[in-house]
Design an enzyme around this catalytic site. Structure first.
Site, PDB file in Angstrom:
ATOM      1  N   LYS A  58      30.085  41.049 -65.127  1.00  0.00           N
ATOM      2  CA  LYS A  58      30.817  42.087 -64.379  1.00  0.00           C
ATOM      3  C   LYS A  58      32.312  41.964 -64.674  1.00  0.00           C
ATOM      4  CE  LYS A  58      31.826  41.322 -59.906  1.00  0.00           C
ATOM      5  NZ  LYS A  58      33.265  41.406 -59.622  1.00  0.00           N
ATOM      6  N   ASN A  59      32.827  40.734 -64.653  1.00  0.00           N
ATOM      7  CA  ASN A  59      34.278  40.540 -64.762  1.00  0.00           C
ATOM      8  C   ASN A  59      34.790  40.593 -66.192  1.00  0.00           C
ATOM      9  OD1 ASN A  59      34.258  40.456 -62.028  1.00  0.00           O
ATOM     10  ND2 ASN A  59      34.541  38.238 -61.877  1.00  0.00           N
TER      11      ASN A  59
ATOM     12  N   ARG B 268      38.727  47.194 -55.941  1.00  0.00           N
ATOM     13  CA  ARG B 268      40.013  46.507 -56.011  1.00  0.00           C
ATOM     14  C   ARG B 268      40.447  46.260 -57.451  1.00  0.00           C
ATOM     15  NH1 ARG B 268      43.038  44.485 -53.666  1.00  0.00           N
ATOM     16  NH2 ARG B 268      43.335  42.905 -55.250  1.00  0.00           N
TER      17      ARG B 268
ATOM     18  N   CYS C 232      40.937  42.297 -48.816  1.00  0.00           N
ATOM     19  CA  CYS C 232      39.491  42.282 -48.603  1.00  0.00           C
ATOM     20  C   CYS C 232      39.161  40.960 -47.905  1.00  0.00           C
ATOM     21  CB  CYS C 232      38.756  42.417 -49.926  1.00  0.00           C
ATOM     22  SG  CYS C 232      39.158  41.095 -51.039  1.00  0.00           S
TER      23      CYS C 232
ATOM     24  N   ARG D 100      45.003  39.626 -51.596  1.00  0.00           N
ATOM     25  CA  ARG D 100      44.890  40.114 -52.970  1.00  0.00           C
ATOM     26  C   ARG D 100      46.181  40.837 -53.403  1.00  0.00           C
ATOM     27  NH1 ARG D 100      39.365  40.273 -54.101  1.00  0.00           N
ATOM     28  NH2 ARG D 100      39.873  40.172 -56.319  1.00  0.00           N
TER      29      ARG D 100
ATOM     30  N   ASP E 285      51.843  41.283 -56.825  1.00  0.00           N
ATOM     31  CA  ASP E 285      53.247  41.040 -57.192  1.00  0.00           C
ATOM     32  C   ASP E 285      53.394  40.537 -58.630  1.00  0.00           C
ATOM     33  OD1 ASP E 285      51.855  38.811 -55.938  1.00  0.00           O
ATOM     34  OD2 ASP E 285      53.708  37.671 -56.248  1.00  0.00           O
ATOM     35  N   LEU E 286      52.439  39.716 -59.094  1.00  0.00           N
ATOM     36  CA  LEU E 286      52.549  39.165 -60.460  1.00  0.00           C
ATOM     37  C   LEU E 286      52.342  40.271 -61.505  1.00  0.00           C
ATOM     38  CD1 LEU E 286      50.593  35.805 -59.995  1.00  0.00           C
ATOM     39  CD2 LEU E 286      53.050  36.230 -59.755  1.00  0.00           C
TER      40      LEU E 286
ATOM     41  N   ASP F 260      34.469  31.731 -57.816  1.00  0.00           N
ATOM     42  CA  ASP F 260      33.334  32.647 -57.622  1.00  0.00           C
ATOM     43  C   ASP F 260      32.010  31.913 -57.468  1.00  0.00           C
ATOM     44  OD1 ASP F 260      34.564  35.304 -59.800  1.00  0.00           O
ATOM     45  OD2 ASP F 260      35.141  34.619 -57.815  1.00  0.00           O
TER      46      ASP F 260
ATOM     47  N   ARG G 141      27.089  44.914 -55.634  1.00  0.00           N
ATOM     48  CA  ARG G 141      28.307  45.127 -56.429  1.00  0.00           C
ATOM     49  C   ARG G 141      28.327  44.228 -57.660  1.00  0.00           C
ATOM     50  NH1 ARG G 141      33.672  44.663 -53.237  1.00  0.00           N
ATOM     51  NH2 ARG G 141      34.263  44.836 -55.407  1.00  0.00           N
TER      52      ARG G 141
HETATM   53  C1  EPZ Z   1      39.420  38.098 -60.766  1.00  0.00           C
HETATM   54  O1  EPZ Z   1      40.080  38.637 -59.631  1.00  0.00           O
HETATM   55  C2  EPZ Z   1      37.937  38.320 -60.522  1.00  0.00           C
HETATM   56  N1  EPZ Z   1      37.653  39.747 -60.448  1.00  0.00           N
HETATM   57  C3  EPZ Z   1      37.523  37.617 -59.228  1.00  0.00           C
HETATM   58  O2  EPZ Z   1      36.109  37.777 -59.092  1.00  0.00           O
HETATM   59  C4  EPZ Z   1      37.832  36.117 -59.363  1.00  0.00           C
HETATM   60  O3  EPZ Z   1      37.532  35.480 -58.150  1.00  0.00           O
HETATM   61  C5  EPZ Z   1      39.329  35.930 -59.687  1.00  0.00           C
HETATM   62  O4  EPZ Z   1      39.666  36.683 -60.872  1.00  0.00           O
HETATM   63  C6  EPZ Z   1      39.673  34.461 -59.931  1.00  0.00           C
HETATM   64  O5  EPZ Z   1      38.888  33.965 -60.968  1.00  0.00           O
HETATM   65  C7  EPZ Z   1      37.563  40.462 -61.602  1.00  0.00           C
HETATM   66  O6  EPZ Z   1      37.738  39.932 -62.689  1.00  0.00           O
HETATM   67  C8  EPZ Z   1      37.215  41.910 -61.469  1.00  0.00           C
HETATM   68  P1  EPZ Z   1      43.519  36.594 -59.631  1.00  0.00           P
HETATM   69  P2  EPZ Z   1      41.700  38.798 -59.609  1.00  0.00           P
HETATM   70  O7  EPZ Z   1      44.543  37.634 -59.896  1.00  0.00           O
HETATM   71  O8  EPZ Z   1      42.168  39.215 -60.950  1.00  0.00           O
HETATM   72  C9  EPZ Z   1      46.706  35.553 -56.310  1.00  0.00           C
HETATM   73  C10 EPZ Z   1      34.096  38.228 -57.966  1.00  0.00           C
HETATM   74  O9  EPZ Z   1      33.530  37.727 -56.978  1.00  0.00           O
HETATM   75  N2  EPZ Z   1      47.512  36.636 -56.902  1.00  0.00           N
HETATM   76  O10 EPZ Z   1      43.263  35.537 -60.660  1.00  0.00           O
HETATM   77  O11 EPZ Z   1      42.054  39.639 -58.441  1.00  0.00           O
HETATM   78  C11 EPZ Z   1      45.477  36.098 -55.598  1.00  0.00           C
HETATM   79  O12 EPZ Z   1      45.806  36.500 -54.275  1.00  0.00           O
HETATM   80  C12 EPZ Z   1      35.601  38.475 -57.931  1.00  0.00           C
HETATM   81  O13 EPZ Z   1      33.515  38.563 -59.024  1.00  0.00           O
HETATM   82  C13 EPZ Z   1      48.819  36.829 -56.453  1.00  0.00           C
HETATM   83  O14 EPZ Z   1      49.313  36.119 -55.577  1.00  0.00           O
HETATM   84  O15 EPZ Z   1      42.123  37.284 -59.317  1.00  0.00           O
HETATM   85  C14 EPZ Z   1      44.557  34.916 -55.605  1.00  0.00           C
HETATM   86  O16 EPZ Z   1      44.890  34.055 -54.534  1.00  0.00           O
HETATM   87  C15 EPZ Z   1      36.225  38.023 -56.621  1.00  0.00           C
HETATM   88  N3  EPZ Z   1      49.556  37.843 -56.984  1.00  0.00           N
HETATM   89  C16 EPZ Z   1      44.874  34.236 -56.941  1.00  0.00           C
HETATM   90  O17 EPZ Z   1      46.162  34.732 -57.346  1.00  0.00           O
HETATM   91  C17 EPZ Z   1      49.063  38.663 -57.962  1.00  0.00           C
HETATM   92  O18 EPZ Z   1      49.796  39.570 -58.436  1.00  0.00           O
HETATM   93  C18 EPZ Z   1      43.864  34.550 -58.038  1.00  0.00           C
HETATM   94  O19 EPZ Z   1      43.845  35.938 -58.204  1.00  0.00           O
HETATM   95  C19 EPZ Z   1      47.725  38.461 -58.408  1.00  0.00           C
HETATM   96  C20 EPZ Z   1      46.977  37.437 -57.866  1.00  0.00           C
END
Ligand code: EPZ
Length: 415
Positions: A23-24, A93, A117, A122, A125-126, A305, A396
């Site tokens: 999925k990811n 999202r 969520c 989520r 900012d980055l 995950d 999902r």
């Molecule tokens: C991806 O989400 C995955 N989703 C998530 O899978 C997975 O848990 C996550 O990466 C971590 O591996 C998809 O790929 C569609 P992140 P993403 O940006 O990109 C913080 C599932 O169950 N952060 O790496 O949203 C954020 O809040 C889903 O399949 C910021 O602070 O994850 C989190 O604490 C759930 N600012 C951490 O970084 C930002 O701008 C990791 O988030 C972006 C993220």
């Protein structure tokens, strides 16, 4: 069909399974497809609700999509709009990584601020900080984000945290930008490597994915491609854990464990015998599982995950486990539901202490995708009947999970 799984615990899972595309990996690749006006074909795609919602988003932008027998075709020829549809974006999202592809295709992107969520705020900012670093002008008002990338330029971006989505967005935003863009402290997940492979199959020039430094050299144009996204390491981990918790054994045909060393190491630590052959991977469960400690981290650390699924395993293991969720600020919604099934879990901020014992069937509710999967695993190992509500959240990320588990001997029905 109802939104409940009814599960009778106690059956040993055994047999074979084939793991669909991740999925990811599929979601960012579908987003990337909008960058070309040509046709893109993805092979082995699972029929997931998230994939269906992403296809609807692409169609709202003017693309044509067609899904048949695992093959997903996306034709971006008539894509016209750079504004993301509000309702669908809220439902999905991960649509936030449409910013990069829309900026690359149209020079501009308007997206809705994604809601939080169950697993945390989520923030994005980055994403925004990185795009601004590449000369994208960003205005945020009334819950919408207006990106103007018509004067964007190459740049050197350092991510404060190796965010998967931010890495993907920035990779895609730079594909047609003249010069070399560098992303430092990039996320290293296998799905990022897969996105690089897809972009390069379309004629892009990306390198370094899988390491902390990703380089994107701008090209003049992109063309269509046919591409088989990688297998879903989280679906694989979920099925392996189901077999481990029910004293069973499972063979994942054609699946390589290379993308999930940390998960395999934990399952071995818990007492499972795992054999990684050339053409697949097998797991045999021990008579009794041993408690393990889990600390989630960005790849190649233990994946967040898989945290909920491992908590379910610890509930039926011998001993006490410490689980620390270092990636998301609130990803323990499954703990309270597992306690309803007799689990002994104490949660304090990002740390959960689990004392292994037995589980009994109960009526429980999924609050997010992986929490739902964990409750299904717990139900398979529990004494008696469990009803898991809200299973549309599970749909999902898992394609007809009840059929896959039934084929392995589980007693599960969708009611
Ligand atoms: C991806 O989400 C995955 N989703 C998530 O899978 C997975 O848990 C996550 O990466 C971590 O591996 C998809 O790929 C569609 P992140 P993403 O940006 O990109 C913080 C599932 O169950 N952060 O790496 O949203 C954020 O809040 C889903 O399949 C910021 O602070 O994850 C989190 O604490 C759930 N600012 C951490 O970084 C930002 O701008 C990791 O988030 C972006 C993220």
């Amino acid at each position: 069909m109802g939104d409940i799984f009814r599960i009778m615990g106690g059956a040993r899972l055994s047999g074979r399974a084939v793991i669909p595309a991740a999925k990811n990996a599929v979601l960012p690749i579908m987003a990337a497809a909008v960058m070309t006006g040509d046709c893109v074909t993805l092979h082995g795609c699972p029929a997931l609700d998230d994939v269906g919602n992403m296809a609807k988003i692409l169609e709202e932008l003017g693309c044509e999509t067609r899904a048949a027998a695992g093959r997903l075709t996306i034709d971006g020829k008539n894509a016209r709009r750079h504004e993301m549809p509000d309702l669908l974006s809220k439902r999905l999202r991960s649509s936030i990584f449409m910013m990069g592809p829309l900026i690359t295709r149209f020079g501009r992107a308007t997206v809705t601020y994604p809601g939080g969520c169950e697993i945390g705020l989520r923030p994005i900012d980055l994403h925004l900080k990185g795009l601004r670093r590449l000369g994208v002008d960003i205005r945020e008002e009334h819950g919408r984000i207006y990106c103007d990338g018509r004067h964007r330029h190459a740049g050197d971006v350092l991510l404060d945290f190796p965010s998967v989505g931010a890495t993907e967005n920035l990779m895609m935003a730079a594909v047609l930008t003249k010069g070399e863009t560098i992303i430092r402290n990039a996320a290293r997940e296998p799905e990022i490597v897969d996105l690089q492979g897809f972009i390069n199959a379309m004629g892009g020039r990306v390198s370094g994915a899988g390491s902390s430094i990703v380089r994107i050299r701008g090209v003049d144009s992109l063309h269509g491609a046919a591409y088989p996204p990688i297998a879903d390491r989280i679906t694989a981990g979920t099925l392996l854990t189901a077999a481990a918790m029910t004293g069973g054994e499972i063979a994942l045909d054609g699946f390589s464990g290379d993308s999930m060393d940390a998960v395999l190491a934990k399952l071995r630590e818990a007492g499972c015998l795992i054999d990684e052959r050339g053409d697949g991977l097998t797991l045999s469960a021990p008579g009794r599982l041993r408690a393990v400690d889990v600390f989630t981290q960005p790849y190649p650390g233990f994946p967040t995950d898989m945290q909920a699924q491992m908590m379910a395993l610890c509930c039926v293991a011998e001993g006490t486990s410490i689980i620390v969720e270092n990636v998301f600020e609130s990803r323990f919604s499954h703990a309270a539901q597992l306690v309803r099934m007799g689990a002994d879990i104490t949660v304090h901020h990002r740390t959960a202490v689990v004392r292994g014992g037995r589980l009994t069937g109960a009526r429980v509710t999924a609050r997010d995708l992986r929490a739902g999967a964990a409750l299904v695993l717990a139900a398979l190992a529990a004494d008696g009947m469990t009803e898991v509500e809200n299973i549309s959240l599970i749909d999902r990320g898992y394609e007809r999970l009840e059929e896959t588990l039934t084929a392995l001997g589980a007693r599960i029905r969708r009611v």
